[in-house]
Design a protein around this motif. Structure first.
Motif, PDB file in Angstrom:
ATOM      1  N   UNK A  65       0.833  -1.208   0.000  1.00  0.00           N
ATOM      2  CA  UNK A  65       0.000   0.000   0.000  1.00  0.00           C
ATOM      3  C   UNK A  65       0.867   1.256   0.000  1.00  0.00           C
ATOM      4  N   UNK A  66       1.898   1.262   0.814  1.00  0.00           N
ATOM      5  CA  UNK A  66       2.772   2.432   0.952  1.00  0.00           C
ATOM      6  C   UNK A  66       4.156   2.080   0.400  1.00  0.00           C
ATOM      7  N   UNK A  67       4.261   1.991  -0.905  1.00  0.00           N
ATOM      8  CA  UNK A  67       5.487   1.501  -1.530  1.00  0.00           C
ATOM      9  C   UNK A  67       6.694   2.411  -1.306  1.00  0.00           C
ATOM     10  N   UNK A  68       6.502   3.718  -1.367  1.00  0.00           N
ATOM     11  CA  UNK A  68       7.633   4.636  -1.176  1.00  0.00           C
ATOM     12  C   UNK A  68       8.151   4.578   0.258  1.00  0.00           C
ATOM     13  N   UNK A  69       7.247   4.529   1.210  1.00  0.00           N
ATOM     14  CA  UNK A  69       7.656   4.421   2.610  1.00  0.00           C
ATOM     15  C   UNK A  69       8.367   3.086   2.851  1.00  0.00           C
ATOM     16  N   UNK A  70       7.861   2.013   2.275  1.00  0.00           N
ATOM     17  CA  UNK A  70       8.484   0.699   2.433  1.00  0.00           C
ATOM     18  C   UNK A  70       9.891   0.697   1.845  1.00  0.00           C
ATOM     19  N   UNK A  71      10.069   1.316   0.703  1.00  0.00           N
ATOM     20  CA  UNK A  71      11.401   1.399   0.093  1.00  0.00           C
ATOM     21  C   UNK A  71      12.346   2.194   0.989  1.00  0.00           C
ATOM     22  N   UNK A  72      11.867   3.283   1.530  1.00  0.00           N
ATOM     23  CA  UNK A  72      12.682   4.115   2.414  1.00  0.00           C
ATOM     24  C   UNK A  72      13.123   3.316   3.637  1.00  0.00           C
ATOM     25  N   UNK A  73      12.196   2.574   4.225  1.00  0.00           N
ATOM     26  CA  UNK A  73      12.504   1.797   5.424  1.00  0.00           C
ATOM     27  C   UNK A  73      13.376   0.588   5.086  1.00  0.00           C
ATOM     28  N   UNK A  74      12.927  -0.214   4.136  1.00  0.00           N
ATOM     29  CA  UNK A  74      13.571  -1.498   3.861  1.00  0.00           C
ATOM     30  C   UNK A  74      14.894  -1.369   3.111  1.00  0.00           C
ATOM     31  N   UNK A  75      14.950  -0.532   2.110  1.00  0.00           N
ATOM     32  CA  UNK A  75      16.148  -0.439   1.281  1.00  0.00           C
ATOM     33  C   UNK A  75      17.088   0.656   1.778  1.00  0.00           C
ATOM     34  N   UNK A  76      16.582   1.866   1.850  1.00  0.00           N
ATOM     35  CA  UNK A  76      17.445   2.977   2.240  1.00  0.00           C
ATOM     36  C   UNK A  76      17.906   2.854   3.689  1.00  0.00           C
TER      37      UNK A  76
END
Length: 84
Positions: free
Chosen positions: A29-40
Motif C-alpha cells: 500500500x505504501x510503496x515509497x515508505x516501504x522502500x525508504x525503510x527497507x532499502x534505504x
C-alpha cells in the motif's frame, strides 16, 4: 533518516542488529515508505558499519534476521495437520 543514523557515528559498538522492516501487507500500500525503510534504511546501517569498521580497524557484525514472510506459508494440508 540519514540524520538519525548520523547520530550513531560517535558511539562505540561492534555489532548492529537490524530488526526494522515494513512487512509486505503494508509495503504493498505504501510503496515509497516501504522502500525508504527497507532499502534505504538498510543501506544507511551498512554504510555505518563499514565506516566504523574502516575507522577503527575492527569488524562490525551486521545481523539482519529474516521474517516468516521470506519463507512463505505452508500448504493447506500442512496447516490442517498442525491444528490436529
Amino acid at each position: 533518516m540519514v540524520y538519525k543514523i548520523k547520530t550513531f557515528y560517535d558511539y562505540d559498538f561492534d555489532i548492529i542488529f537490524h530488526l526494522a522492516a515494513s512487512l509486505s501487507s503494508k509495503a504493498e500500500v505504501a510503496t515509497e515508505e516501504a522502500h525508504r525503510i527497507n532499502v534505504e534504511g538498510t543501506m544507511q546501517l551498512l554504510m555505518l558499519a563499514a565506516y566504523r569498521s574502516e575507522k577503527y580497524g575492527k569488524a562490525v557484525k551486521f545481523l539482519f534476521p529474516s521474517s516468516i514472510a521470506a519463507y512463505g506459508m505452508p500448504t493447506l494440508d500442512a496447516k490442517k495437520k498442525r491444528v490436529l
